[in-house]
Design a protein around this motif. Structure first.
Motif, mmCIF file in Angstrom:
data_model
loop_
_atom_site.group_PDB
_atom_site.id
_atom_site.type_symbol
_atom_site.label_atom_id
_atom_site.label_comp_id
_atom_site.label_asym_id
_atom_site.label_seq_id
_atom_site.Cartn_x
_atom_site.Cartn_y
_atom_site.Cartn_z
ATOM 1 N N ARG A 1 0.857 -1.189 0.000
ATOM 2 C CA ARG A 1 0.000 0.000 0.000
ATOM 3 C C ARG A 1 0.887 1.230 0.000
ATOM 4 O O ARG A 1 2.078 1.153 0.274
ATOM 5 C CB ARG A 1 -0.932 0.021 1.211
ATOM 6 C CG ARG A 1 -0.215 0.162 2.541
ATOM 7 C CD ARG A 1 -1.202 0.320 3.692
ATOM 8 N NE ARG A 1 -0.555 0.410 4.972
ATOM 9 C CZ ARG A 1 -0.028 1.513 5.506
ATOM 10 N NH1 ARG A 1 -0.074 2.653 4.832
ATOM 11 N NH2 ARG A 1 0.533 1.496 6.693
ATOM 12 N N ALA A 2 0.281 2.380 -0.290
ATOM 13 C CA ALA A 2 1.013 3.639 -0.198
ATOM 14 C C ALA A 2 1.340 3.905 1.263
ATOM 15 O O ALA A 2 0.601 3.490 2.162
ATOM 16 C CB ALA A 2 0.171 4.780 -0.767
ATOM 17 N N ALA A 3 2.456 4.590 1.506
ATOM 18 C CA ALA A 3 2.868 4.832 2.885
ATOM 19 C C ALA A 3 3.592 6.168 2.994
ATOM 20 O O ALA A 3 4.167 6.668 2.026
ATOM 21 C CB ALA A 3 3.775 3.709 3.375
ATOM 22 N N THR A 4 3.583 6.706 4.206
ATOM 23 C CA THR A 4 4.327 7.924 4.499
ATOM 24 C C THR A 4 5.757 7.548 4.875
ATOM 25 O O THR A 4 6.054 6.384 5.176
ATOM 26 C CB THR A 4 3.689 8.684 5.679
ATOM 27 O OG1 THR A 4 3.806 7.880 6.859
ATOM 28 C CG2 THR A 4 2.229 9.031 5.398
ATOM 29 N N ARG B 1 -0.858 10.400 -2.999
ATOM 30 C CA ARG B 1 -1.936 11.172 -2.371
ATOM 31 C C ARG B 1 -1.353 11.950 -1.197
ATOM 32 O O ARG B 1 -0.254 11.654 -0.740
ATOM 33 C CB ARG B 1 -3.100 10.282 -1.939
ATOM 34 C CG ARG B 1 -2.804 9.293 -0.869
ATOM 35 C CD ARG B 1 -4.074 8.490 -0.506
ATOM 36 N NE ARG B 1 -3.753 7.379 0.340
ATOM 37 C CZ ARG B 1 -3.492 6.150 -0.074
ATOM 38 N NH1 ARG B 1 -3.515 5.885 -1.360
ATOM 39 N NH2 ARG B 1 -3.212 5.192 0.782
ATOM 40 N N THR B 2 -2.116 12.919 -0.750
ATOM 41 C CA THR B 2 -1.696 13.716 0.409
ATOM 42 C C THR B 2 -2.857 13.800 1.382
ATOM 43 O O THR B 2 -4.019 13.550 1.015
ATOM 44 C CB THR B 2 -1.272 15.136 0.003
ATOM 45 O OG1 THR B 2 -2.375 15.772 -0.644
ATOM 46 C CG2 THR B 2 -0.063 15.112 -0.916
ATOM 47 N N GLU C 1 1.116 18.989 5.500
ATOM 48 C CA GLU C 1 0.603 18.109 4.453
ATOM 49 C C GLU C 1 1.418 16.812 4.461
ATOM 50 O O GLU C 1 2.626 16.831 4.225
ATOM 51 C CB GLU C 1 0.714 18.792 3.086
ATOM 52 C CG GLU C 1 0.061 17.996 1.992
ATOM 53 C CD GLU C 1 0.043 18.743 0.684
ATOM 54 O OE1 GLU C 1 -0.995 19.333 0.352
ATOM 55 O OE2 GLU C 1 1.095 18.732 0.012
ATOM 56 N N GLU C 2 0.757 15.714 4.768
ATOM 57 C CA GLU C 2 1.412 14.409 4.839
ATOM 58 C C GLU C 2 1.353 13.763 3.457
ATOM 59 O O GLU C 2 0.298 13.702 2.833
ATOM 60 C CB GLU C 2 0.657 13.550 5.861
ATOM 61 C CG GLU C 2 1.358 12.324 6.294
ATOM 62 C CD GLU C 2 0.633 11.664 7.463
ATOM 63 O OE1 GLU C 2 1.313 11.337 8.436
ATOM 64 O OE2 GLU C 2 -0.602 11.485 7.382
#
Length: 194
Positions: free
Chosen positions: A42-45, A77-78, A85-86
């Motif tokens: 998955r997308a991650a920070t 995405r943010t 803004e993450e």
């Protein structure tokens, strides 16, 4: 086997042919390879990735920025968290395929990217615990069949990566297809038909 077509949870290309030296060097780094692998789920920070690999956030941020700069990662995405803004990062492609290389130094870097060697190291504990499932088979086949078979293996690997996430254990799947000098029987002599 159930397959989740939305793993990862963002859109990405199926394949990116990698030939640029900076992309090859980025792929050859073990930490960056691990970060790229995590983002297949998955997308991650940066914070989430740093926590997953147990490394300082600043170190992971450096490697993420490098992967973005060479075109292997992107912000998908943010999210606004208080005044910040993450950013959530994702791969640009599901598969990175090393294309035709012309420079000898690039060929050396690509040769160092060996998933079988990494799998050998990762699987040592499973082997010791008698929990390793593997097979090795040799076949003398024409190169056209090699291409066809490898396409099927890649599809199987894609399906493995899209099994819905659950459980407590991460499993690895490795496949390799390579020329060997394994012995072969001579062609059978053709006798009279019976």
């Amino acid at each position: 086997m159930s397959v989740n077509e939305r793993i990862p949870d963002y859109d990405l290309d199926e394949m990116l042919v990698v030939t640029a030296p900076e992309q090859l060097r980025a792929l050859a780094d073990p930490l960056r390879a691990t970060l790229l692998e995590l983002l297949l789920e998955r997308a991650a920070t940066v914070t989430e990735m740093a926590q997953a690999v147990d490394r300082p956030k600043s170190s992971v941020a450096y490697h993420v920025n490098l992967l973005v700069d060479v075109g292997l990662l992107r912000v998908v995405r943010t999210r606004r968290v208080r005044a910040i803004e993450e950013r959530y990062y994702g791969r640009v492609a599901r598969t990175f395929y090393v294309g035709v290389l012309s420079r000898s130094e690039d060929k050396q870097v690509a040769a160092a990217i060996n998933g079988l060697a990494q799998a050998t190291a990762e699987s040592a504990a499973a082997h010791a615990a008698d929990d390793l499932r593997c097979t090795l088979v040799h076949a003398r086949i024409p190169v056209e069949e090699v291409r066809n078979f490898w396409a099927q293996v890649q599809e199987l690997a894609r399906r493995f990566a899209q099994i819905p996430r659950s459980g407590d254990q991460v499993y690895g799947f490795v496949a390799g297809l390579y020329p060997t000098d394994a012995p072969t029987l001579p062609d059978a002599e053709r006798g009279p038909a019976a």
